[in-house]
Design a protein around this motif. Structure first.
Motif, PDB file in Angstrom:
ATOM      1  N   THR A  65      -1.308  -6.519  -8.026  1.00 27.18           N
ATOM      2  CA  THR A  65      -2.606  -5.941  -8.406  1.00 27.18           C
ATOM      3  C   THR A  65      -3.114  -5.000  -7.317  1.00 27.18           C
ATOM      4  OG1 THR A  65      -3.059  -8.019  -9.540  1.00 27.18           O
ATOM      5  CG2 THR A  65      -4.937  -6.546  -9.195  1.00 27.18           C
ATOM      6  N   GLU A  66      -2.907  -5.413  -6.060  1.00 25.71           N
ATOM      7  CA  GLU A  66      -3.318  -4.571  -4.917  1.00 25.71           C
ATOM      8  C   GLU A  66      -2.562  -3.239  -4.956  1.00 25.71           C
ATOM      9  OE1 GLU A  66      -5.140  -6.075  -2.181  1.00 25.71           O
ATOM     10  OE2 GLU A  66      -5.047  -4.443  -0.737  1.00 25.71           O
ATOM     11  N   HIS A  99       0.823  -1.234   0.000  1.00 24.35           N
ATOM     12  CA  HIS A  99       0.000   0.000   0.000  1.00 24.35           C
ATOM     13  C   HIS A  99       0.844   1.265   0.000  1.00 24.35           C
ATOM     14  CE1 HIS A  99      -3.221  -2.794   1.841  1.00 24.35           C
ATOM     15  NE2 HIS A  99      -3.429  -2.663   0.543  1.00 24.35           N
ATOM     16  N   ARG A 143      -1.305  -1.818  -7.609  1.00 20.28           N
ATOM     17  CA  ARG A 143      -1.787  -1.073  -8.788  1.00 20.28           C
ATOM     18  C   ARG A 143      -3.093  -0.355  -8.466  1.00 20.28           C
ATOM     19  NH1 ARG A 143      -3.730  -1.448 -14.059  1.00 20.28           N
ATOM     20  NH2 ARG A 143      -2.154  -0.772 -15.569  1.00 20.28           N
ATOM     21  N   GLU A 144      -3.943  -1.033  -7.677  1.00 17.41           N
ATOM     22  CA  GLU A 144      -5.220  -0.398  -7.308  1.00 17.41           C
ATOM     23  C   GLU A 144      -4.993   0.804  -6.403  1.00 17.41           C
ATOM     24  OE1 GLU A 144      -7.726  -4.561  -7.804  1.00 17.41           O
ATOM     25  OE2 GLU A 144      -7.339  -3.756  -5.772  1.00 17.41           O
ATOM     26  N   ASN A 145      -3.769   0.847  -5.814  1.00 19.13           N
ATOM     27  CA  ASN A 145      -3.401   2.003  -4.985  1.00 19.13           C
ATOM     28  C   ASN A 145      -2.590   3.020  -5.774  1.00 19.13           C
ATOM     29  OD1 ASN A 145      -3.942   1.730  -1.782  1.00 19.13           O
ATOM     30  ND2 ASN A 145      -3.816  -0.281  -2.727  1.00 19.13           N
TER      31      ASN A 145
END
Ligand code: APR
Length: 269
Positions: A226-227, A204, A229-231
């Motif tokens: 992916t987590e 994060h 990238r979503e951040n």
């Protein structure tokens, strides 16, 4: 110079916090086999039999010689391995930017190369723990080489369970603290803590993921890029095979990673 590598190097230079996410591919050029490549470990040793504690116990009871073969196939390469140019380049890059390493590997090569912030979410072959995962001690590569030599003699000689127990005693057995074994996260186990919590925090906090040698086959670790990238982070992936990323750099870890950091920070090759 590959334009994609130049672009990725620019992203690295602009980043303030990089998450380096590694899998078996980064250690392949240190002589440690991957799991799912053509000659990967799981091709010869099916994971349902060899990647769960239940499967290992059943194999020990029914096909102990196969267990010897598996233990040797896993242990000998790790015992003999040294960090390669990719491990060293990642460690050296700490002088130029914020870097946290999250690895699925259990070989300890990132730390041996000099990386100071490594989260081993699948545990470590070099840590010996109790069944409750209480830390007992570290095992050196020299000790692992001695175990591997005894397993090699057992492979070639006559098998007897007592001989196997003596061969693996430094890493696996029963002592005053009860059963002890390498701190490995097998299928069905919870991920290693506090490594997993730290890995999520690093995911994060980063603005760039450098993914090296990961097939993305095993969750939840595979979900970290992916987590990120979503951040808002961008993903650069290094792999001889196509992988999903904002920039995929085709090649092996030692071909690409040193070049990438040299290009990013103007380091002498
Ligand atoms: N350099 C870079 N990448 C490489 C190299 C190399 N020299 N050789 C192979 N690769 C790539 C492969 O193309 C593949 O994408 O490394 C990846 C290896 O994939 P896997 O064998 O599946 O290893 P990994 O992704 O680490 O597996 C994850 O699965 O069985 C579990 O616990 C085990 O931690 C492991 C997890």
């Amino acid at each position: 110079m590959d334009q994609k590598l130049v672009q990725a190097a620019g992203w690295i230079r602009e980043s303030r916090e990089i998450l380096v996410f590694t899998g078996a591919g980064i250690s392949a050029e240190s002589g440690i086999p991957t799991f799912r490549d053509g000659s990967g470990l799981w091709q010869e040793f099916p994971p349902e039999q060899f990647a769960t504690w239940q499967g290992l116990l059943e194999t020990a009871a029914t096909h102990p010689q196969r267990l010897v073969e598996f233990l040797y196939a896993v242990l000998a390469p790790i015992a003999a391995a040294e960090p390669n140019a990719a491990h060293r380049a990642i460690a050296d890059a700490e002088r130029h930017t914020g870097i946290k390493v999250v690895t699925q590997n259990v070989d300890g090569l990132h730390q041996e190369a000099g990386s100071t912030c490594v989260y081993e979410v699948h545990g470590s072959f070099l840590e010996i723990v109790t069944r409750e995962r209480r830390f007992l001690r570290l095992i050196s590569r020299a000790e692992m080489q001695a175990v591997s030599a005894r397993l090699e003699r057992l492979r070639r000689g006559w098998f007897a369970l007592p001989r196997l127990m003596v061969a693996v005693r430094p890493a696996l057995g029963c002592g005053t603290a009860g059963l002890y074994h390498p701190n490995l996260v097998l299928f069905g186990d919870a991920l290693a803590e506090p490594a997993w919590t730290q890995a999520m925090a690093a995911t994060h906090a980063c603005d760039l993921v450098l993914q090296v040698g990961c097939s993305g086959a095993v969750w939840p670790a595979a979900g970290l890029p992916t987590e990120a990238r979503e951040n808002g982070a961008r993903i650069v992936a290094v792999d001889p095979q196509p992988v999903a990323a904002d920039l995929w750099l085709r090649g092996t870890a030692t071909q690409i990673v040193p070049q990438l950091f040299q290009q990013a920070f103007g380091l002498a090759p």
